[in-house]
Design an enzyme around this catalytic site. Structure first.
Site, PDB file in Angstrom:
ATOM      1  N   HIS A  25       1.089  -1.271   0.138  1.00 18.32           N
ATOM      2  CA  HIS A  25      -0.001   0.156  -0.025  1.00 18.32           C
ATOM      3  C   HIS A  25       0.874   1.150   0.015  1.00 18.32           C
ATOM      4  O   HIS A  25       1.886   1.308   0.578  1.00 18.32           O
ATOM      5  CB  HIS A  25      -0.876  -0.265   1.301  1.00 18.32           C
ATOM      6  CG  HIS A  25      -1.769   1.247   1.197  1.00 18.32           C
ATOM      7  ND1 HIS A  25      -2.989   1.010   0.114  1.00 18.32           N
ATOM      8  CD2 HIS A  25      -2.149   2.290   2.267  1.00 18.32           C
ATOM      9  CE1 HIS A  25      -3.505   2.286   0.624  1.00 18.32           C
ATOM     10  NE2 HIS A  25      -3.057   2.972   1.623  1.00 18.32           N
ATOM     11  N   HIS A  37      -3.742   9.130   1.529  1.00 20.96           N
ATOM     12  CA  HIS A  37      -3.500   7.964   0.616  1.00 20.96           C
ATOM     13  C   HIS A  37      -4.972   7.870   0.014  1.00 20.96           C
ATOM     14  O   HIS A  37      -5.929   8.131   0.418  1.00 20.96           O
ATOM     15  CB  HIS A  37      -3.152   6.775   1.490  1.00 20.96           C
ATOM     16  CG  HIS A  37      -4.193   6.365   2.579  1.00 20.96           C
ATOM     17  ND1 HIS A  37      -4.458   5.128   2.729  1.00 20.96           N
ATOM     18  CD2 HIS A  37      -4.338   7.014   3.606  1.00 20.96           C
ATOM     19  CE1 HIS A  37      -5.282   5.135   3.851  1.00 20.96           C
ATOM     20  NE2 HIS A  37      -5.248   6.249   4.194  1.00 20.96           N
ATOM     21  N   CYS A 115      -3.525   2.677  -5.529  1.00 22.18           N
ATOM     22  CA  CYS A 115      -2.932   3.767  -4.617  1.00 22.18           C
ATOM     23  C   CYS A 115      -1.506   4.344  -4.835  1.00 22.18           C
ATOM     24  O   CYS A 115      -0.913   5.319  -4.571  1.00 22.18           O
ATOM     25  CB  CYS A 115      -2.795   3.112  -2.957  1.00 22.18           C
ATOM     26  SG  CYS A 115      -1.946   1.488  -3.014  1.00 22.18           S
TER      27      CYS A 115
END
Length: 171
Positions: A25, A37, A115
């Protein structure tokens, strides 16, 4: 053991890579212990490997959260490794644009808008995901191996299968 702020001190504009088992991530550090994010709605703070199912989401929310809430029990590192490929945009522009996006719902696609694409676009102005590139390379290699394997089987069949047929016809 996961780094602490005493081990690694991110600077505003740094990319944070968080290792979550089967995927990474990505977040952008904006200062004062916070990151921005892109996260599918089903991904809560400190998401573990179970959040891999969130990649099926079609929409994601831009969130501003504390670094430690996003990292959770996972390992992480500062990863600005595309600096050697692209020039980072000015830090004030990166942080301002990241903060302006907080709360927005954006299209989410594991291949075109995840992301990592989001974080890299903020830092470099280029939406790029090395995870997607690596996955594509692995899939291509697997496909090539399968084709080569089938080709080898076909070649072996042609070379060695024909002799039995010929022997059968000569008997």
């Amino acid at each position: 053991m996961a780094p602490t702020l005493y081990d690694e001190k991110p600077e505003p504009g740094d990319l944070i890579e968080i290792f979550r088992g089967t995927y990474q991530h990505w977040a952008l550090y904006i200062g004062d212990g916070f990151v921005v994010h892109l996260a599918p709605p089903s991904e809560g703070p400190g998401a573990g490997t179970s959040s891999v199912m969130s990649v099926l989401a079609e929409k994601a929310i831009v969130k501003k959260e504390e670094l430690w809430d996003v990292v959770g029990p996972n390992e992480w590192k500062i990863n600005n490794s595309l600096d050697n490929k692209y020039k980072p945009r000015p830090v004030n522009v990166i942080v301002r644009e990241a903060c302006e996006l907080v709360g927005d719902e954006l299209p989410y696609c594991i291949f075109r808008g995840n992301c990592e694409h989001f974080a890299n676009e903020l830092r470099y102005g280029k939406a790029e995901s090395r995870q997607v590139c690596k996955a594509g390379e692995v899939a291509l290699a697997a496909g090539m191996a399968a084709v080569l394997g089938l080709g080898f089987v076909a070649l072996a069949g042609a070379l060695f299968g024909g002799s039995k047929k010929e022997n059968k016809n000569t008997e």
